[in-house]
Design a protein around this motif. Structure first.
Motif, short mmCIF file in Angstrom:
data_model
loop_
_atom_site.label_atom_id
_atom_site.label_comp_id
_atom_site.label_asym_id
_atom_site.label_seq_id
_atom_site.Cartn_x
_atom_site.Cartn_y
_atom_site.Cartn_z
N MET A 61 0.85 -1.19 0.00
CA MET A 61 0.00 0.00 0.00
C MET A 61 0.89 1.24 0.00
SD MET A 61 -2.90 1.18 2.74
CE MET A 61 -3.80 -0.31 2.58
N GLN A 62 0.64 2.17 -0.99
CA GLN A 62 1.42 3.40 -1.07
C GLN A 62 0.69 4.52 -0.33
OE1 GLN A 62 1.73 2.62 -5.47
NE2 GLN A 62 3.68 3.64 -5.16
N SER A 63 1.45 5.41 0.33
CA SER A 63 0.89 6.45 1.19
C SER A 63 1.11 7.82 0.55
CB SER A 63 1.55 6.42 2.57
OG SER A 63 1.31 5.18 3.21
N LEU A 64 0.07 8.64 0.64
CA LEU A 64 0.12 10.02 0.17
C LEU A 64 -0.25 10.94 1.33
CD1 LEU A 64 -1.82 9.64 -3.21
CD2 LEU A 64 0.64 9.42 -2.82
N THR A 65 0.40 12.06 1.44
CA THR A 65 0.13 13.02 2.50
C THR A 65 -0.13 14.37 1.88
OG1 THR A 65 1.53 11.81 4.06
CG2 THR A 65 1.00 14.11 4.60
N TYR A 66 -1.22 15.04 2.30
CA TYR A 66 -1.58 16.35 1.78
C TYR A 66 -1.76 17.33 2.94
CZ TYR A 66 -2.49 13.98 -2.60
OH TYR A 66 -2.36 13.25 -3.75
N ILE A 67 -1.28 18.54 2.78
CA ILE A 67 -1.44 19.61 3.78
C ILE A 67 -2.30 20.68 3.13
CG2 ILE A 67 -0.30 21.31 5.23
CD1 ILE A 67 2.17 19.52 5.21
N ILE A 68 -3.57 20.72 3.54
CA ILE A 68 -4.52 21.66 2.96
C ILE A 68 -4.13 23.09 3.33
CG2 ILE A 68 -6.94 22.31 2.77
CD1 ILE A 68 -6.21 19.58 1.62
N GLY A 69 -4.01 23.95 2.35
CA GLY A 69 -3.65 25.34 2.59
C GLY A 69 -2.17 25.61 2.47
N LYS A 70 -1.36 24.54 2.36
CA LYS A 70 0.08 24.73 2.27
C LYS A 70 0.66 24.12 0.99
CE LYS A 70 4.30 24.21 5.05
NZ LYS A 70 4.87 23.69 6.30
N ASP A 71 0.06 22.96 0.54
CA ASP A 71 0.54 22.35 -0.70
C ASP A 71 0.34 23.31 -1.88
OD1 ASP A 71 1.20 20.07 0.59
OD2 ASP A 71 -0.62 18.96 0.03
N GLN A 72 1.29 23.36 -2.75
CA GLN A 72 1.18 24.19 -3.94
C GLN A 72 1.99 23.59 -5.07
OE1 GLN A 72 3.57 26.52 -5.52
NE2 GLN A 72 5.24 25.44 -4.48
N ARG A 73 1.60 23.93 -6.33
CA ARG A 73 2.39 23.58 -7.51
C ARG A 73 2.39 24.75 -8.46
NH1 ARG A 73 -0.74 23.22 -11.90
NH2 ARG A 73 -2.79 22.18 -11.86
N ASN A 74 3.38 24.76 -9.37
CA ASN A 74 3.46 25.82 -10.37
C ASN A 74 2.31 25.68 -11.37
OD1 ASN A 74 5.82 26.65 -9.18
ND2 ASN A 74 7.11 25.41 -10.54
N LEU A 75 1.91 26.82 -11.94
CA LEU A 75 0.86 26.78 -12.96
C LEU A 75 1.40 26.10 -14.22
CD1 LEU A 75 -0.68 30.36 -12.66
CD2 LEU A 75 -1.65 28.21 -11.87
N VAL A 76 0.49 25.48 -14.98
CA VAL A 76 0.86 24.87 -16.25
C VAL A 76 1.05 25.98 -17.29
CG1 VAL A 76 0.05 23.38 -18.11
CG2 VAL A 76 -0.34 22.74 -15.74
N ASP A 77 2.17 25.87 -18.07
CA ASP A 77 2.49 26.92 -19.04
C ASP A 77 1.46 26.99 -20.17
OD1 ASP A 77 6.00 26.15 -18.71
OD2 ASP A 77 4.76 27.60 -17.62
N ASP A 78 1.05 25.84 -20.69
CA ASP A 78 0.15 25.80 -21.85
C ASP A 78 -1.09 25.02 -21.46
OD1 ASP A 78 0.48 24.59 -25.31
OD2 ASP A 78 -1.12 25.65 -24.25
N ILE A 79 -2.21 25.73 -21.22
CA ILE A 79 -3.41 25.05 -20.74
C ILE A 79 -4.01 24.13 -21.80
CG2 ILE A 79 -5.02 26.83 -21.53
CD1 ILE A 79 -5.12 24.81 -18.23
N GLN A 80 -3.72 24.44 -23.13
CA GLN A 80 -4.21 23.58 -24.19
C GLN A 80 -3.46 22.26 -24.23
OE1 GLN A 80 -6.92 24.26 -25.89
NE2 GLN A 80 -7.13 26.19 -24.77
N ASN A 81 -2.14 22.33 -23.94
CA ASN A 81 -1.32 21.11 -23.89
C ASN A 81 -0.96 20.85 -22.44
OD1 ASN A 81 0.26 18.95 -24.60
ND2 ASN A 81 2.01 20.19 -25.20
N PHE A 82 -1.98 20.48 -21.66
CA PHE A 82 -1.88 20.42 -20.20
C PHE A 82 -0.86 19.37 -19.76
CE2 PHE A 82 -3.85 21.54 -16.20
CZ PHE A 82 -3.50 20.49 -15.37
N LYS A 83 0.21 19.81 -19.08
CA LYS A 83 1.23 18.89 -18.59
C LYS A 83 1.83 19.47 -17.32
CE LYS A 83 5.38 16.29 -19.86
NZ LYS A 83 4.76 15.03 -19.48
N ILE A 84 1.72 18.75 -16.21
CA ILE A 84 2.22 19.21 -14.92
C ILE A 84 3.69 18.83 -14.78
CG2 ILE A 84 1.95 18.97 -12.43
CD1 ILE A 84 -0.99 18.22 -12.96
N ASP A 85 4.51 19.78 -14.37
CA ASP A 85 5.93 19.51 -14.11
C ASP A 85 6.07 19.17 -12.63
OD1 ASP A 85 9.04 21.33 -14.74
OD2 ASP A 85 8.63 19.34 -13.91
N PHE A 86 6.11 17.87 -12.32
CA PHE A 86 6.20 17.46 -10.92
C PHE A 86 7.57 17.74 -10.32
CE2 PHE A 86 2.15 15.63 -10.13
CZ PHE A 86 1.70 15.14 -11.34
#
Length: 979
Positions: A1-26
């Motif tokens: 079983m893999q575990s994920l942890t989220y902190i509501i109000g603190k987690d953030q990611r950069n915006l996607v550069d091209d919304i038409q070619n949606f790709k998240i840079d993890f």
């Protein structure tokens, strides 16, 4: 079983550069990740912990947990609101059991996150990187959207359909009760006739009593009366026959048929009266059973033989020698095969057999049938109405059957078909895979031997079936028909493994492990090939040995060295079978090879059996080549040259012979309603010769109007081989796609046939490139419209090209852009919405030239042509190429000289313009006056000083561009631009 942890109000990611070619840079975001394997189901669990910004647990009490994701293919979506499990809501912990649809496609999800729902409000987590690892061992789910609210509706619909099926079953049971009542009434009729006869006999006894009492005038008169009475009674008894009535159209027909009478009671169907021949005339006995018989006398029961009804192809067949029983009438034998196309399937459709004409008929009502017409069955709502002929009626493609999923591939231990012994040998355990990717382990208590001697003797086709409910194998005769498009009348639990006849395996799924057991097994055991190769050519009927060939015999380590001197030519066996076995006859004084089905001598050695392009019965298949394919005909053929190597051949200064063929449908063939003038294959050949300078290039047109990939598969030998249309071809452009959907809607079937054709071509030493279909703007034929071709046929072709390592020419993409963005009128491109006119074919010829040759440069944006472009040719001295001061007009170099003495080629290039936005073609020269000019596809354009617009709009297509110096002494040319 893999575990994920989220902190509501603190987690953030950069915006996607091209919304038409949606790709998240993890890499640039604080992220979680999950990895899984394709086709996992239910056991991949993710443990999620949610916290507030101050690291205290996020209270999940009363919340629902949704998983939302976009699959790696960017097309299909997952919205799963069913598989979230609360672990410790107060401490912000829950578990999510990922559904199997989440792992249908390998790759990284475009987007994956959880949504927390409570009282209509929601909050989402940050995306996590969901990676699905590929599974290359098995094929799994077909990708599709998975939305659990809709999945629940599907389940409700299934229950509704099941209830509908129960209602139909109840109706059929009620009808059976009526038939039973009919038979009971018939028995009462026979009892009534018997009672009347007994009463008549009693009356005769009473008369005899009066005679015995002497109540007569004279003995002679009385004796004559008795004689007359007895004669009449005997005649009446004789006429009764067995008491069962016979039927005829009318009394008039009865008198015409039997003017002097005949035995039995006859019922005229026009007035319902019964008649018997008595006292020299036909006597009317009144209405026959006026109270109602309770059954229809013209119903027939098929006691032997088969009535075949194919609802997909709307056709019914009644086989010769079928026996039909009728109540009260003689049994009928069908003298010859008879069939009918069904046109009345929208309502109740009665199938009626007419005896004198031996024909099948359709009727919407049966209340006025003739006595010679027999009702065999009726069809309503895709089902048989009458149950009594159910077991002698084969109903194909009804709603209770499953067409494509009834076929299965044997992927486990082999099943052997031994035609010599009329038996199929089934292992104790093997594995079956259906066309919808379901697996079944087929087990038997012992090795099973199925006897098909009955079908062997009759010379008919028969099916090998595995029933997943009964868990047993079965054989069943089947009428000859198209085995790809019909489902053979199988029920849900029955899997079709193969269809077999005297020619061998007539139909099996591609790759299925069903093989013909080698004929004539040698009692000496099998030989081995110790060295060298054995080559079989079933087309030329030759068998050849390499000069280093050594054959190992099983007798005390004996071996035999052979060479090309032992090569032989053979004929197929006298039985007409294409299944052949190579034998070696050896004694102290004789040694030779021969080919036959059976050994000529019991001590002869069987080398191997070969059939259908493959060798069997020898362990050393790596030393056997069949029709140019190694590994005993099993090696996967591959292209010998690719597009780049083809281009090198065409440009070679040796000018080798190069023969290219296109293989397609009418879009490769016609340019007008009754014209083939200006088709692209005819334009392509001179263009290739002109560009390469090789006069030995040939382009063979293989456009076949209205034909599909199935057609070229079935007629392959007509066009490929020595002396045939495609003889000597080295490279084949394989189209043939627009008509496929008119024959098949199963893409797996089309894909398998296409793969088969490719391998047949490659087996002849030819190379293949796949082409997608030509684009169209057709609106009338849904299976040829652009959406279907793009979503189905062409997607399959791209997938097949990847699987087989083939190069792909995306003609559909190129011609779609030409249709949409060129300034050529649509009516000049296509004359009917589907087929291209000459102007459209010119574009296709340009595009194919740009794909087959390596020198043309394809441009999709602004482009500059000067001495630095690598596909250019030039005849100028090197010192003519100089630096251009201040990069004038954007050119780093230019052609400049004051000592020109001849019309010299400054630059020669080929450009395929695929710009979808308008571009002009402009020339730039320096300040010195000169007489330079440009040749664009042979048309001359003088160059002025500075900027010269040669073409206001450069249409999409191929441009052969030359810049010439002219004969002036001064030359000052920078270059050209598409801009």
């Amino acid at each position: 079983m893999q575990s994920l942890t989220y902190i509501i109000g603190k987690d953030q990611r950069n915006l996607v550069d091209d919304i038409q070619n949606f790709k998240i840079d993890f890499n640039d975001s604080n992220s979680n990740w999950v990895q899984a394997r394709q086709y996992e189901d239910g056991m991949r669990q993710v443990f999620v912990t949610m916290k507030n910004e101050d690291n205290t647990p996020y209270d999940l009490t009363g919340c629902n947990y949704w998983f939302e994701g976009s699959l790696p293919d960017g097309v299909h979506k997952i919205l799963d609101a069913k598989h979230g499990v609360a672990i410790d809501p107060v401490n912000g912990q829950f578990r999510f059991d990922m559904p199997k649809q989440a792992f249908a496609v390998a790759g990284s999800y475009v987007q994956a996150f959880f949504r927390i729902m409570k009282d209509g409000a929601s909050i989402t987590t940050l995306e996590f990187d969901l990676q699905v690892l590929a599974d290359k061992v098995i094929s799994g789910l077909v990708p599709r959207d998975y939305v659990t609210p809709f999945e629940d509706l599907y389940d409700q619909l299934t229950n509704i359909l099941k209830k509908a099926g129960d209602d139909v079953a109840a109706a059929i049971a009620a009808f059976k009760d009526k038939v039973d009542a009919t038979l009971a009434t018939l028995n009462e009729l026979n009892d009534l006739n018997t009672a009347k006869l007994q009463k008549l006999a009693s009356s005769v006894d009473a008369i005899q009593v009066q005679i015995d009492a002497g109540n007569v005038v004279t003995r002679a008169q009385f004796d004559q009366l008795i004689a007359d009475t007895n004669s009449k009674l005997q005649n009446y008894f004789d006429n009764l026959s067995d008491g069962s009535p016979k039927f005829i159209d009318s009394l008039t027909a009865l008198k015409a048929t039997y003017p002097n009478g005949t035995v039995g009671i006859w019922v005229a169907t026009d007035d319902g009266h019964r008649y018997a021949y008595f006292n020299g005339a036909w006597q009317d006995g009144g209405v026959y059973q006026s109270s109602g018989l309770g059954y229809y006398p013209n119903v027939g029961i098929i006691s032997a033989g088969t009535l075949t009804i194919d609802l997909l192809n709307k056709h019914a067949d009644l086989r010769a020698d079928t026996m039909i029983e009728r109540v009260g009438s003689a049994e009928v034998k069908v003298p010859a095969n008879v069939g009918i196309d069904l046109t009345n399937l929208g309502s109740i459709d009665y199938l009626v057999y007419d005896i004198p004409s031996n024909t099948l008929m359709e009727m919407s009502a049966i209340d006025n049938l003739k006595s010679t017409q027999i009702v065999l069955n009726a069809i309503a709502d895709q089902q048989l109405v009458y149950p009594y002929n159910r077991h002698t009626t084969k109903l194909f493609n009804s709603s209770e059957m499953m067409a494509p999923t009834n076929r299965a591939t044997v992927v486990g231990d082999a099943i052997y078909v031994d035609w010599d012994q009329s038996a199929i040998l089934v292992p104790k355990t093997t594995l079956l895979e259906t066309t919808d990717n379901q697996f079944y382990t087929a087990k038997t208590d012992t090795d099973t031997k199925l006897d098909f001697s009955e079908y062997h003797t009759k010379g008919v086709d028969f099916m090998l079936i595995y029933d997943t409910l009964a868990k047993k194998y079965a054989l069943s005769e089947i009428a000859k028909q198209d085995y790809v498009t019909t489902n053979q009348g199988l029920y849900n639990s029955e899997l079709l493994l193969g269809i077999i006849n005297a020619d061998g395996l007539k139909f099996i799924e591609h790759g299925s492990n069903i093989v013909m057991k080698p004929f004539g097994e040698s009692k000496q055991g099998n030989v081995t090939i110790l060295n060298g190769t054995l080559t079989i050519d079933t087309n030329a009927h030759t068998i050849a040995f390499s000069d280093d060939f050594i054959l190992g015999l099983t007798q005390a380590g004996r071996f035999q060295s052979l060479s090309h001197a032992d090569n032989l030519t053979y004929q197929d066996a006298a039985t007409g079978s294409a299944i052949n076995t190579l034998y070696y006859h050896i004694t102290l004084t004789e040694r030779h090879f021969y080919v036959d089905v059976y050994p000529h001598d019991v001590d002869d050695f069987r080398i191997l059996t070969f059939w259908n392009g493959k060798a069997f019965g020898i362990d050393d298949l790596d030393r056997v080549i069949v029709n140019g394919i190694g590994d005993g005909g099993r090696a996967v053929p591959v292209n010998t040259i690719n597009l780049q190597q083809l281009s090198t051949m065409m440009y070679s200064k040796d000018h080798p012979t190069v023969k290219i063929a296109n293989l397609g449908d009418s879009t490769y063939q016609i340019t007008g309603a009754n014209s083939t003038d200006g088709r692209w294959s005819d334009l392509l050949q001179p263009a290739l010769i002109a560009e390469t300078g090789n006069p030995n290039i040939t382009v063979v047109n293989g456009g076949f109007s209205g034909k599909s990939i199935q057609w070229i598969h079935d007629n392959f030998d007509t066009y490929f081989g020595s002396g045939k249309q495609f003889d000597g071809v080295q490279f084949v452009i394989l189209g043939m796609g627009l008509n496929n959907a008119t024959e098949f809607y199963n893409l797996d079937t089309i894909k398998g046939i296409t793969k088969d054709v490719i391998q047949k071509i490659q087996a002849l030493g030819m190379s293949v490139v796949l082409a997608t279909t030509q684009a169209n703007n057709l609106t009338t034929l849904s299976d040829r419209q652009e959406w279907y071709m793009y979503a189905a046929e062409n997607a399959m072709r791209k997938e097949l090209a990847r699987e087989m390592g083939l190069q792909l020419l995306d003609l559909n993409d190129a011609t779609q852009k030409f249709l949409q963005h060129s300034h050529v009128k649509n009516s000049e491109i296509t004359f009917d919405g589907l087929h291209f006119a000459p102007r459209g074919h010119q574009f296709e010829a340009d595009w194919f030239e740009s794909q087959l040759l390596t020198r043309p440069i394809t441009i999709t944006d602004s482009f500059q042509i000067d001495s630095t472009v690598q596909n250019t040719k030039s005849s100028t001295p090197q010192d003519w190429v100089v630096d251009n001061p201040d990069f004038a007009d954007g050119f780093k170099t230019k052609f400049s000289t004051s000592s020109n003495t001849a019309d010299t080629m400054l630059l020669d290039t080929v450009v395929m313009n695929m710009n979808t936005k308008p571009k002009a073609l402009t020339a730039y020269t320096g300040p010195q006056g000169n007489g330079s000019y440009a040749l664009i596809n042979g048309t001359k354009y003088p160059l002025g000083t500075g900027k010269t617009i040669l073409l206001d709009y450069a249409e999409m297509g191929l441009y052969h561009i030359q810049i010439m110096s002219g004969t002036n002494g001064s030359v000052d040319v920078e270059g050209l631009k598409f801009e």
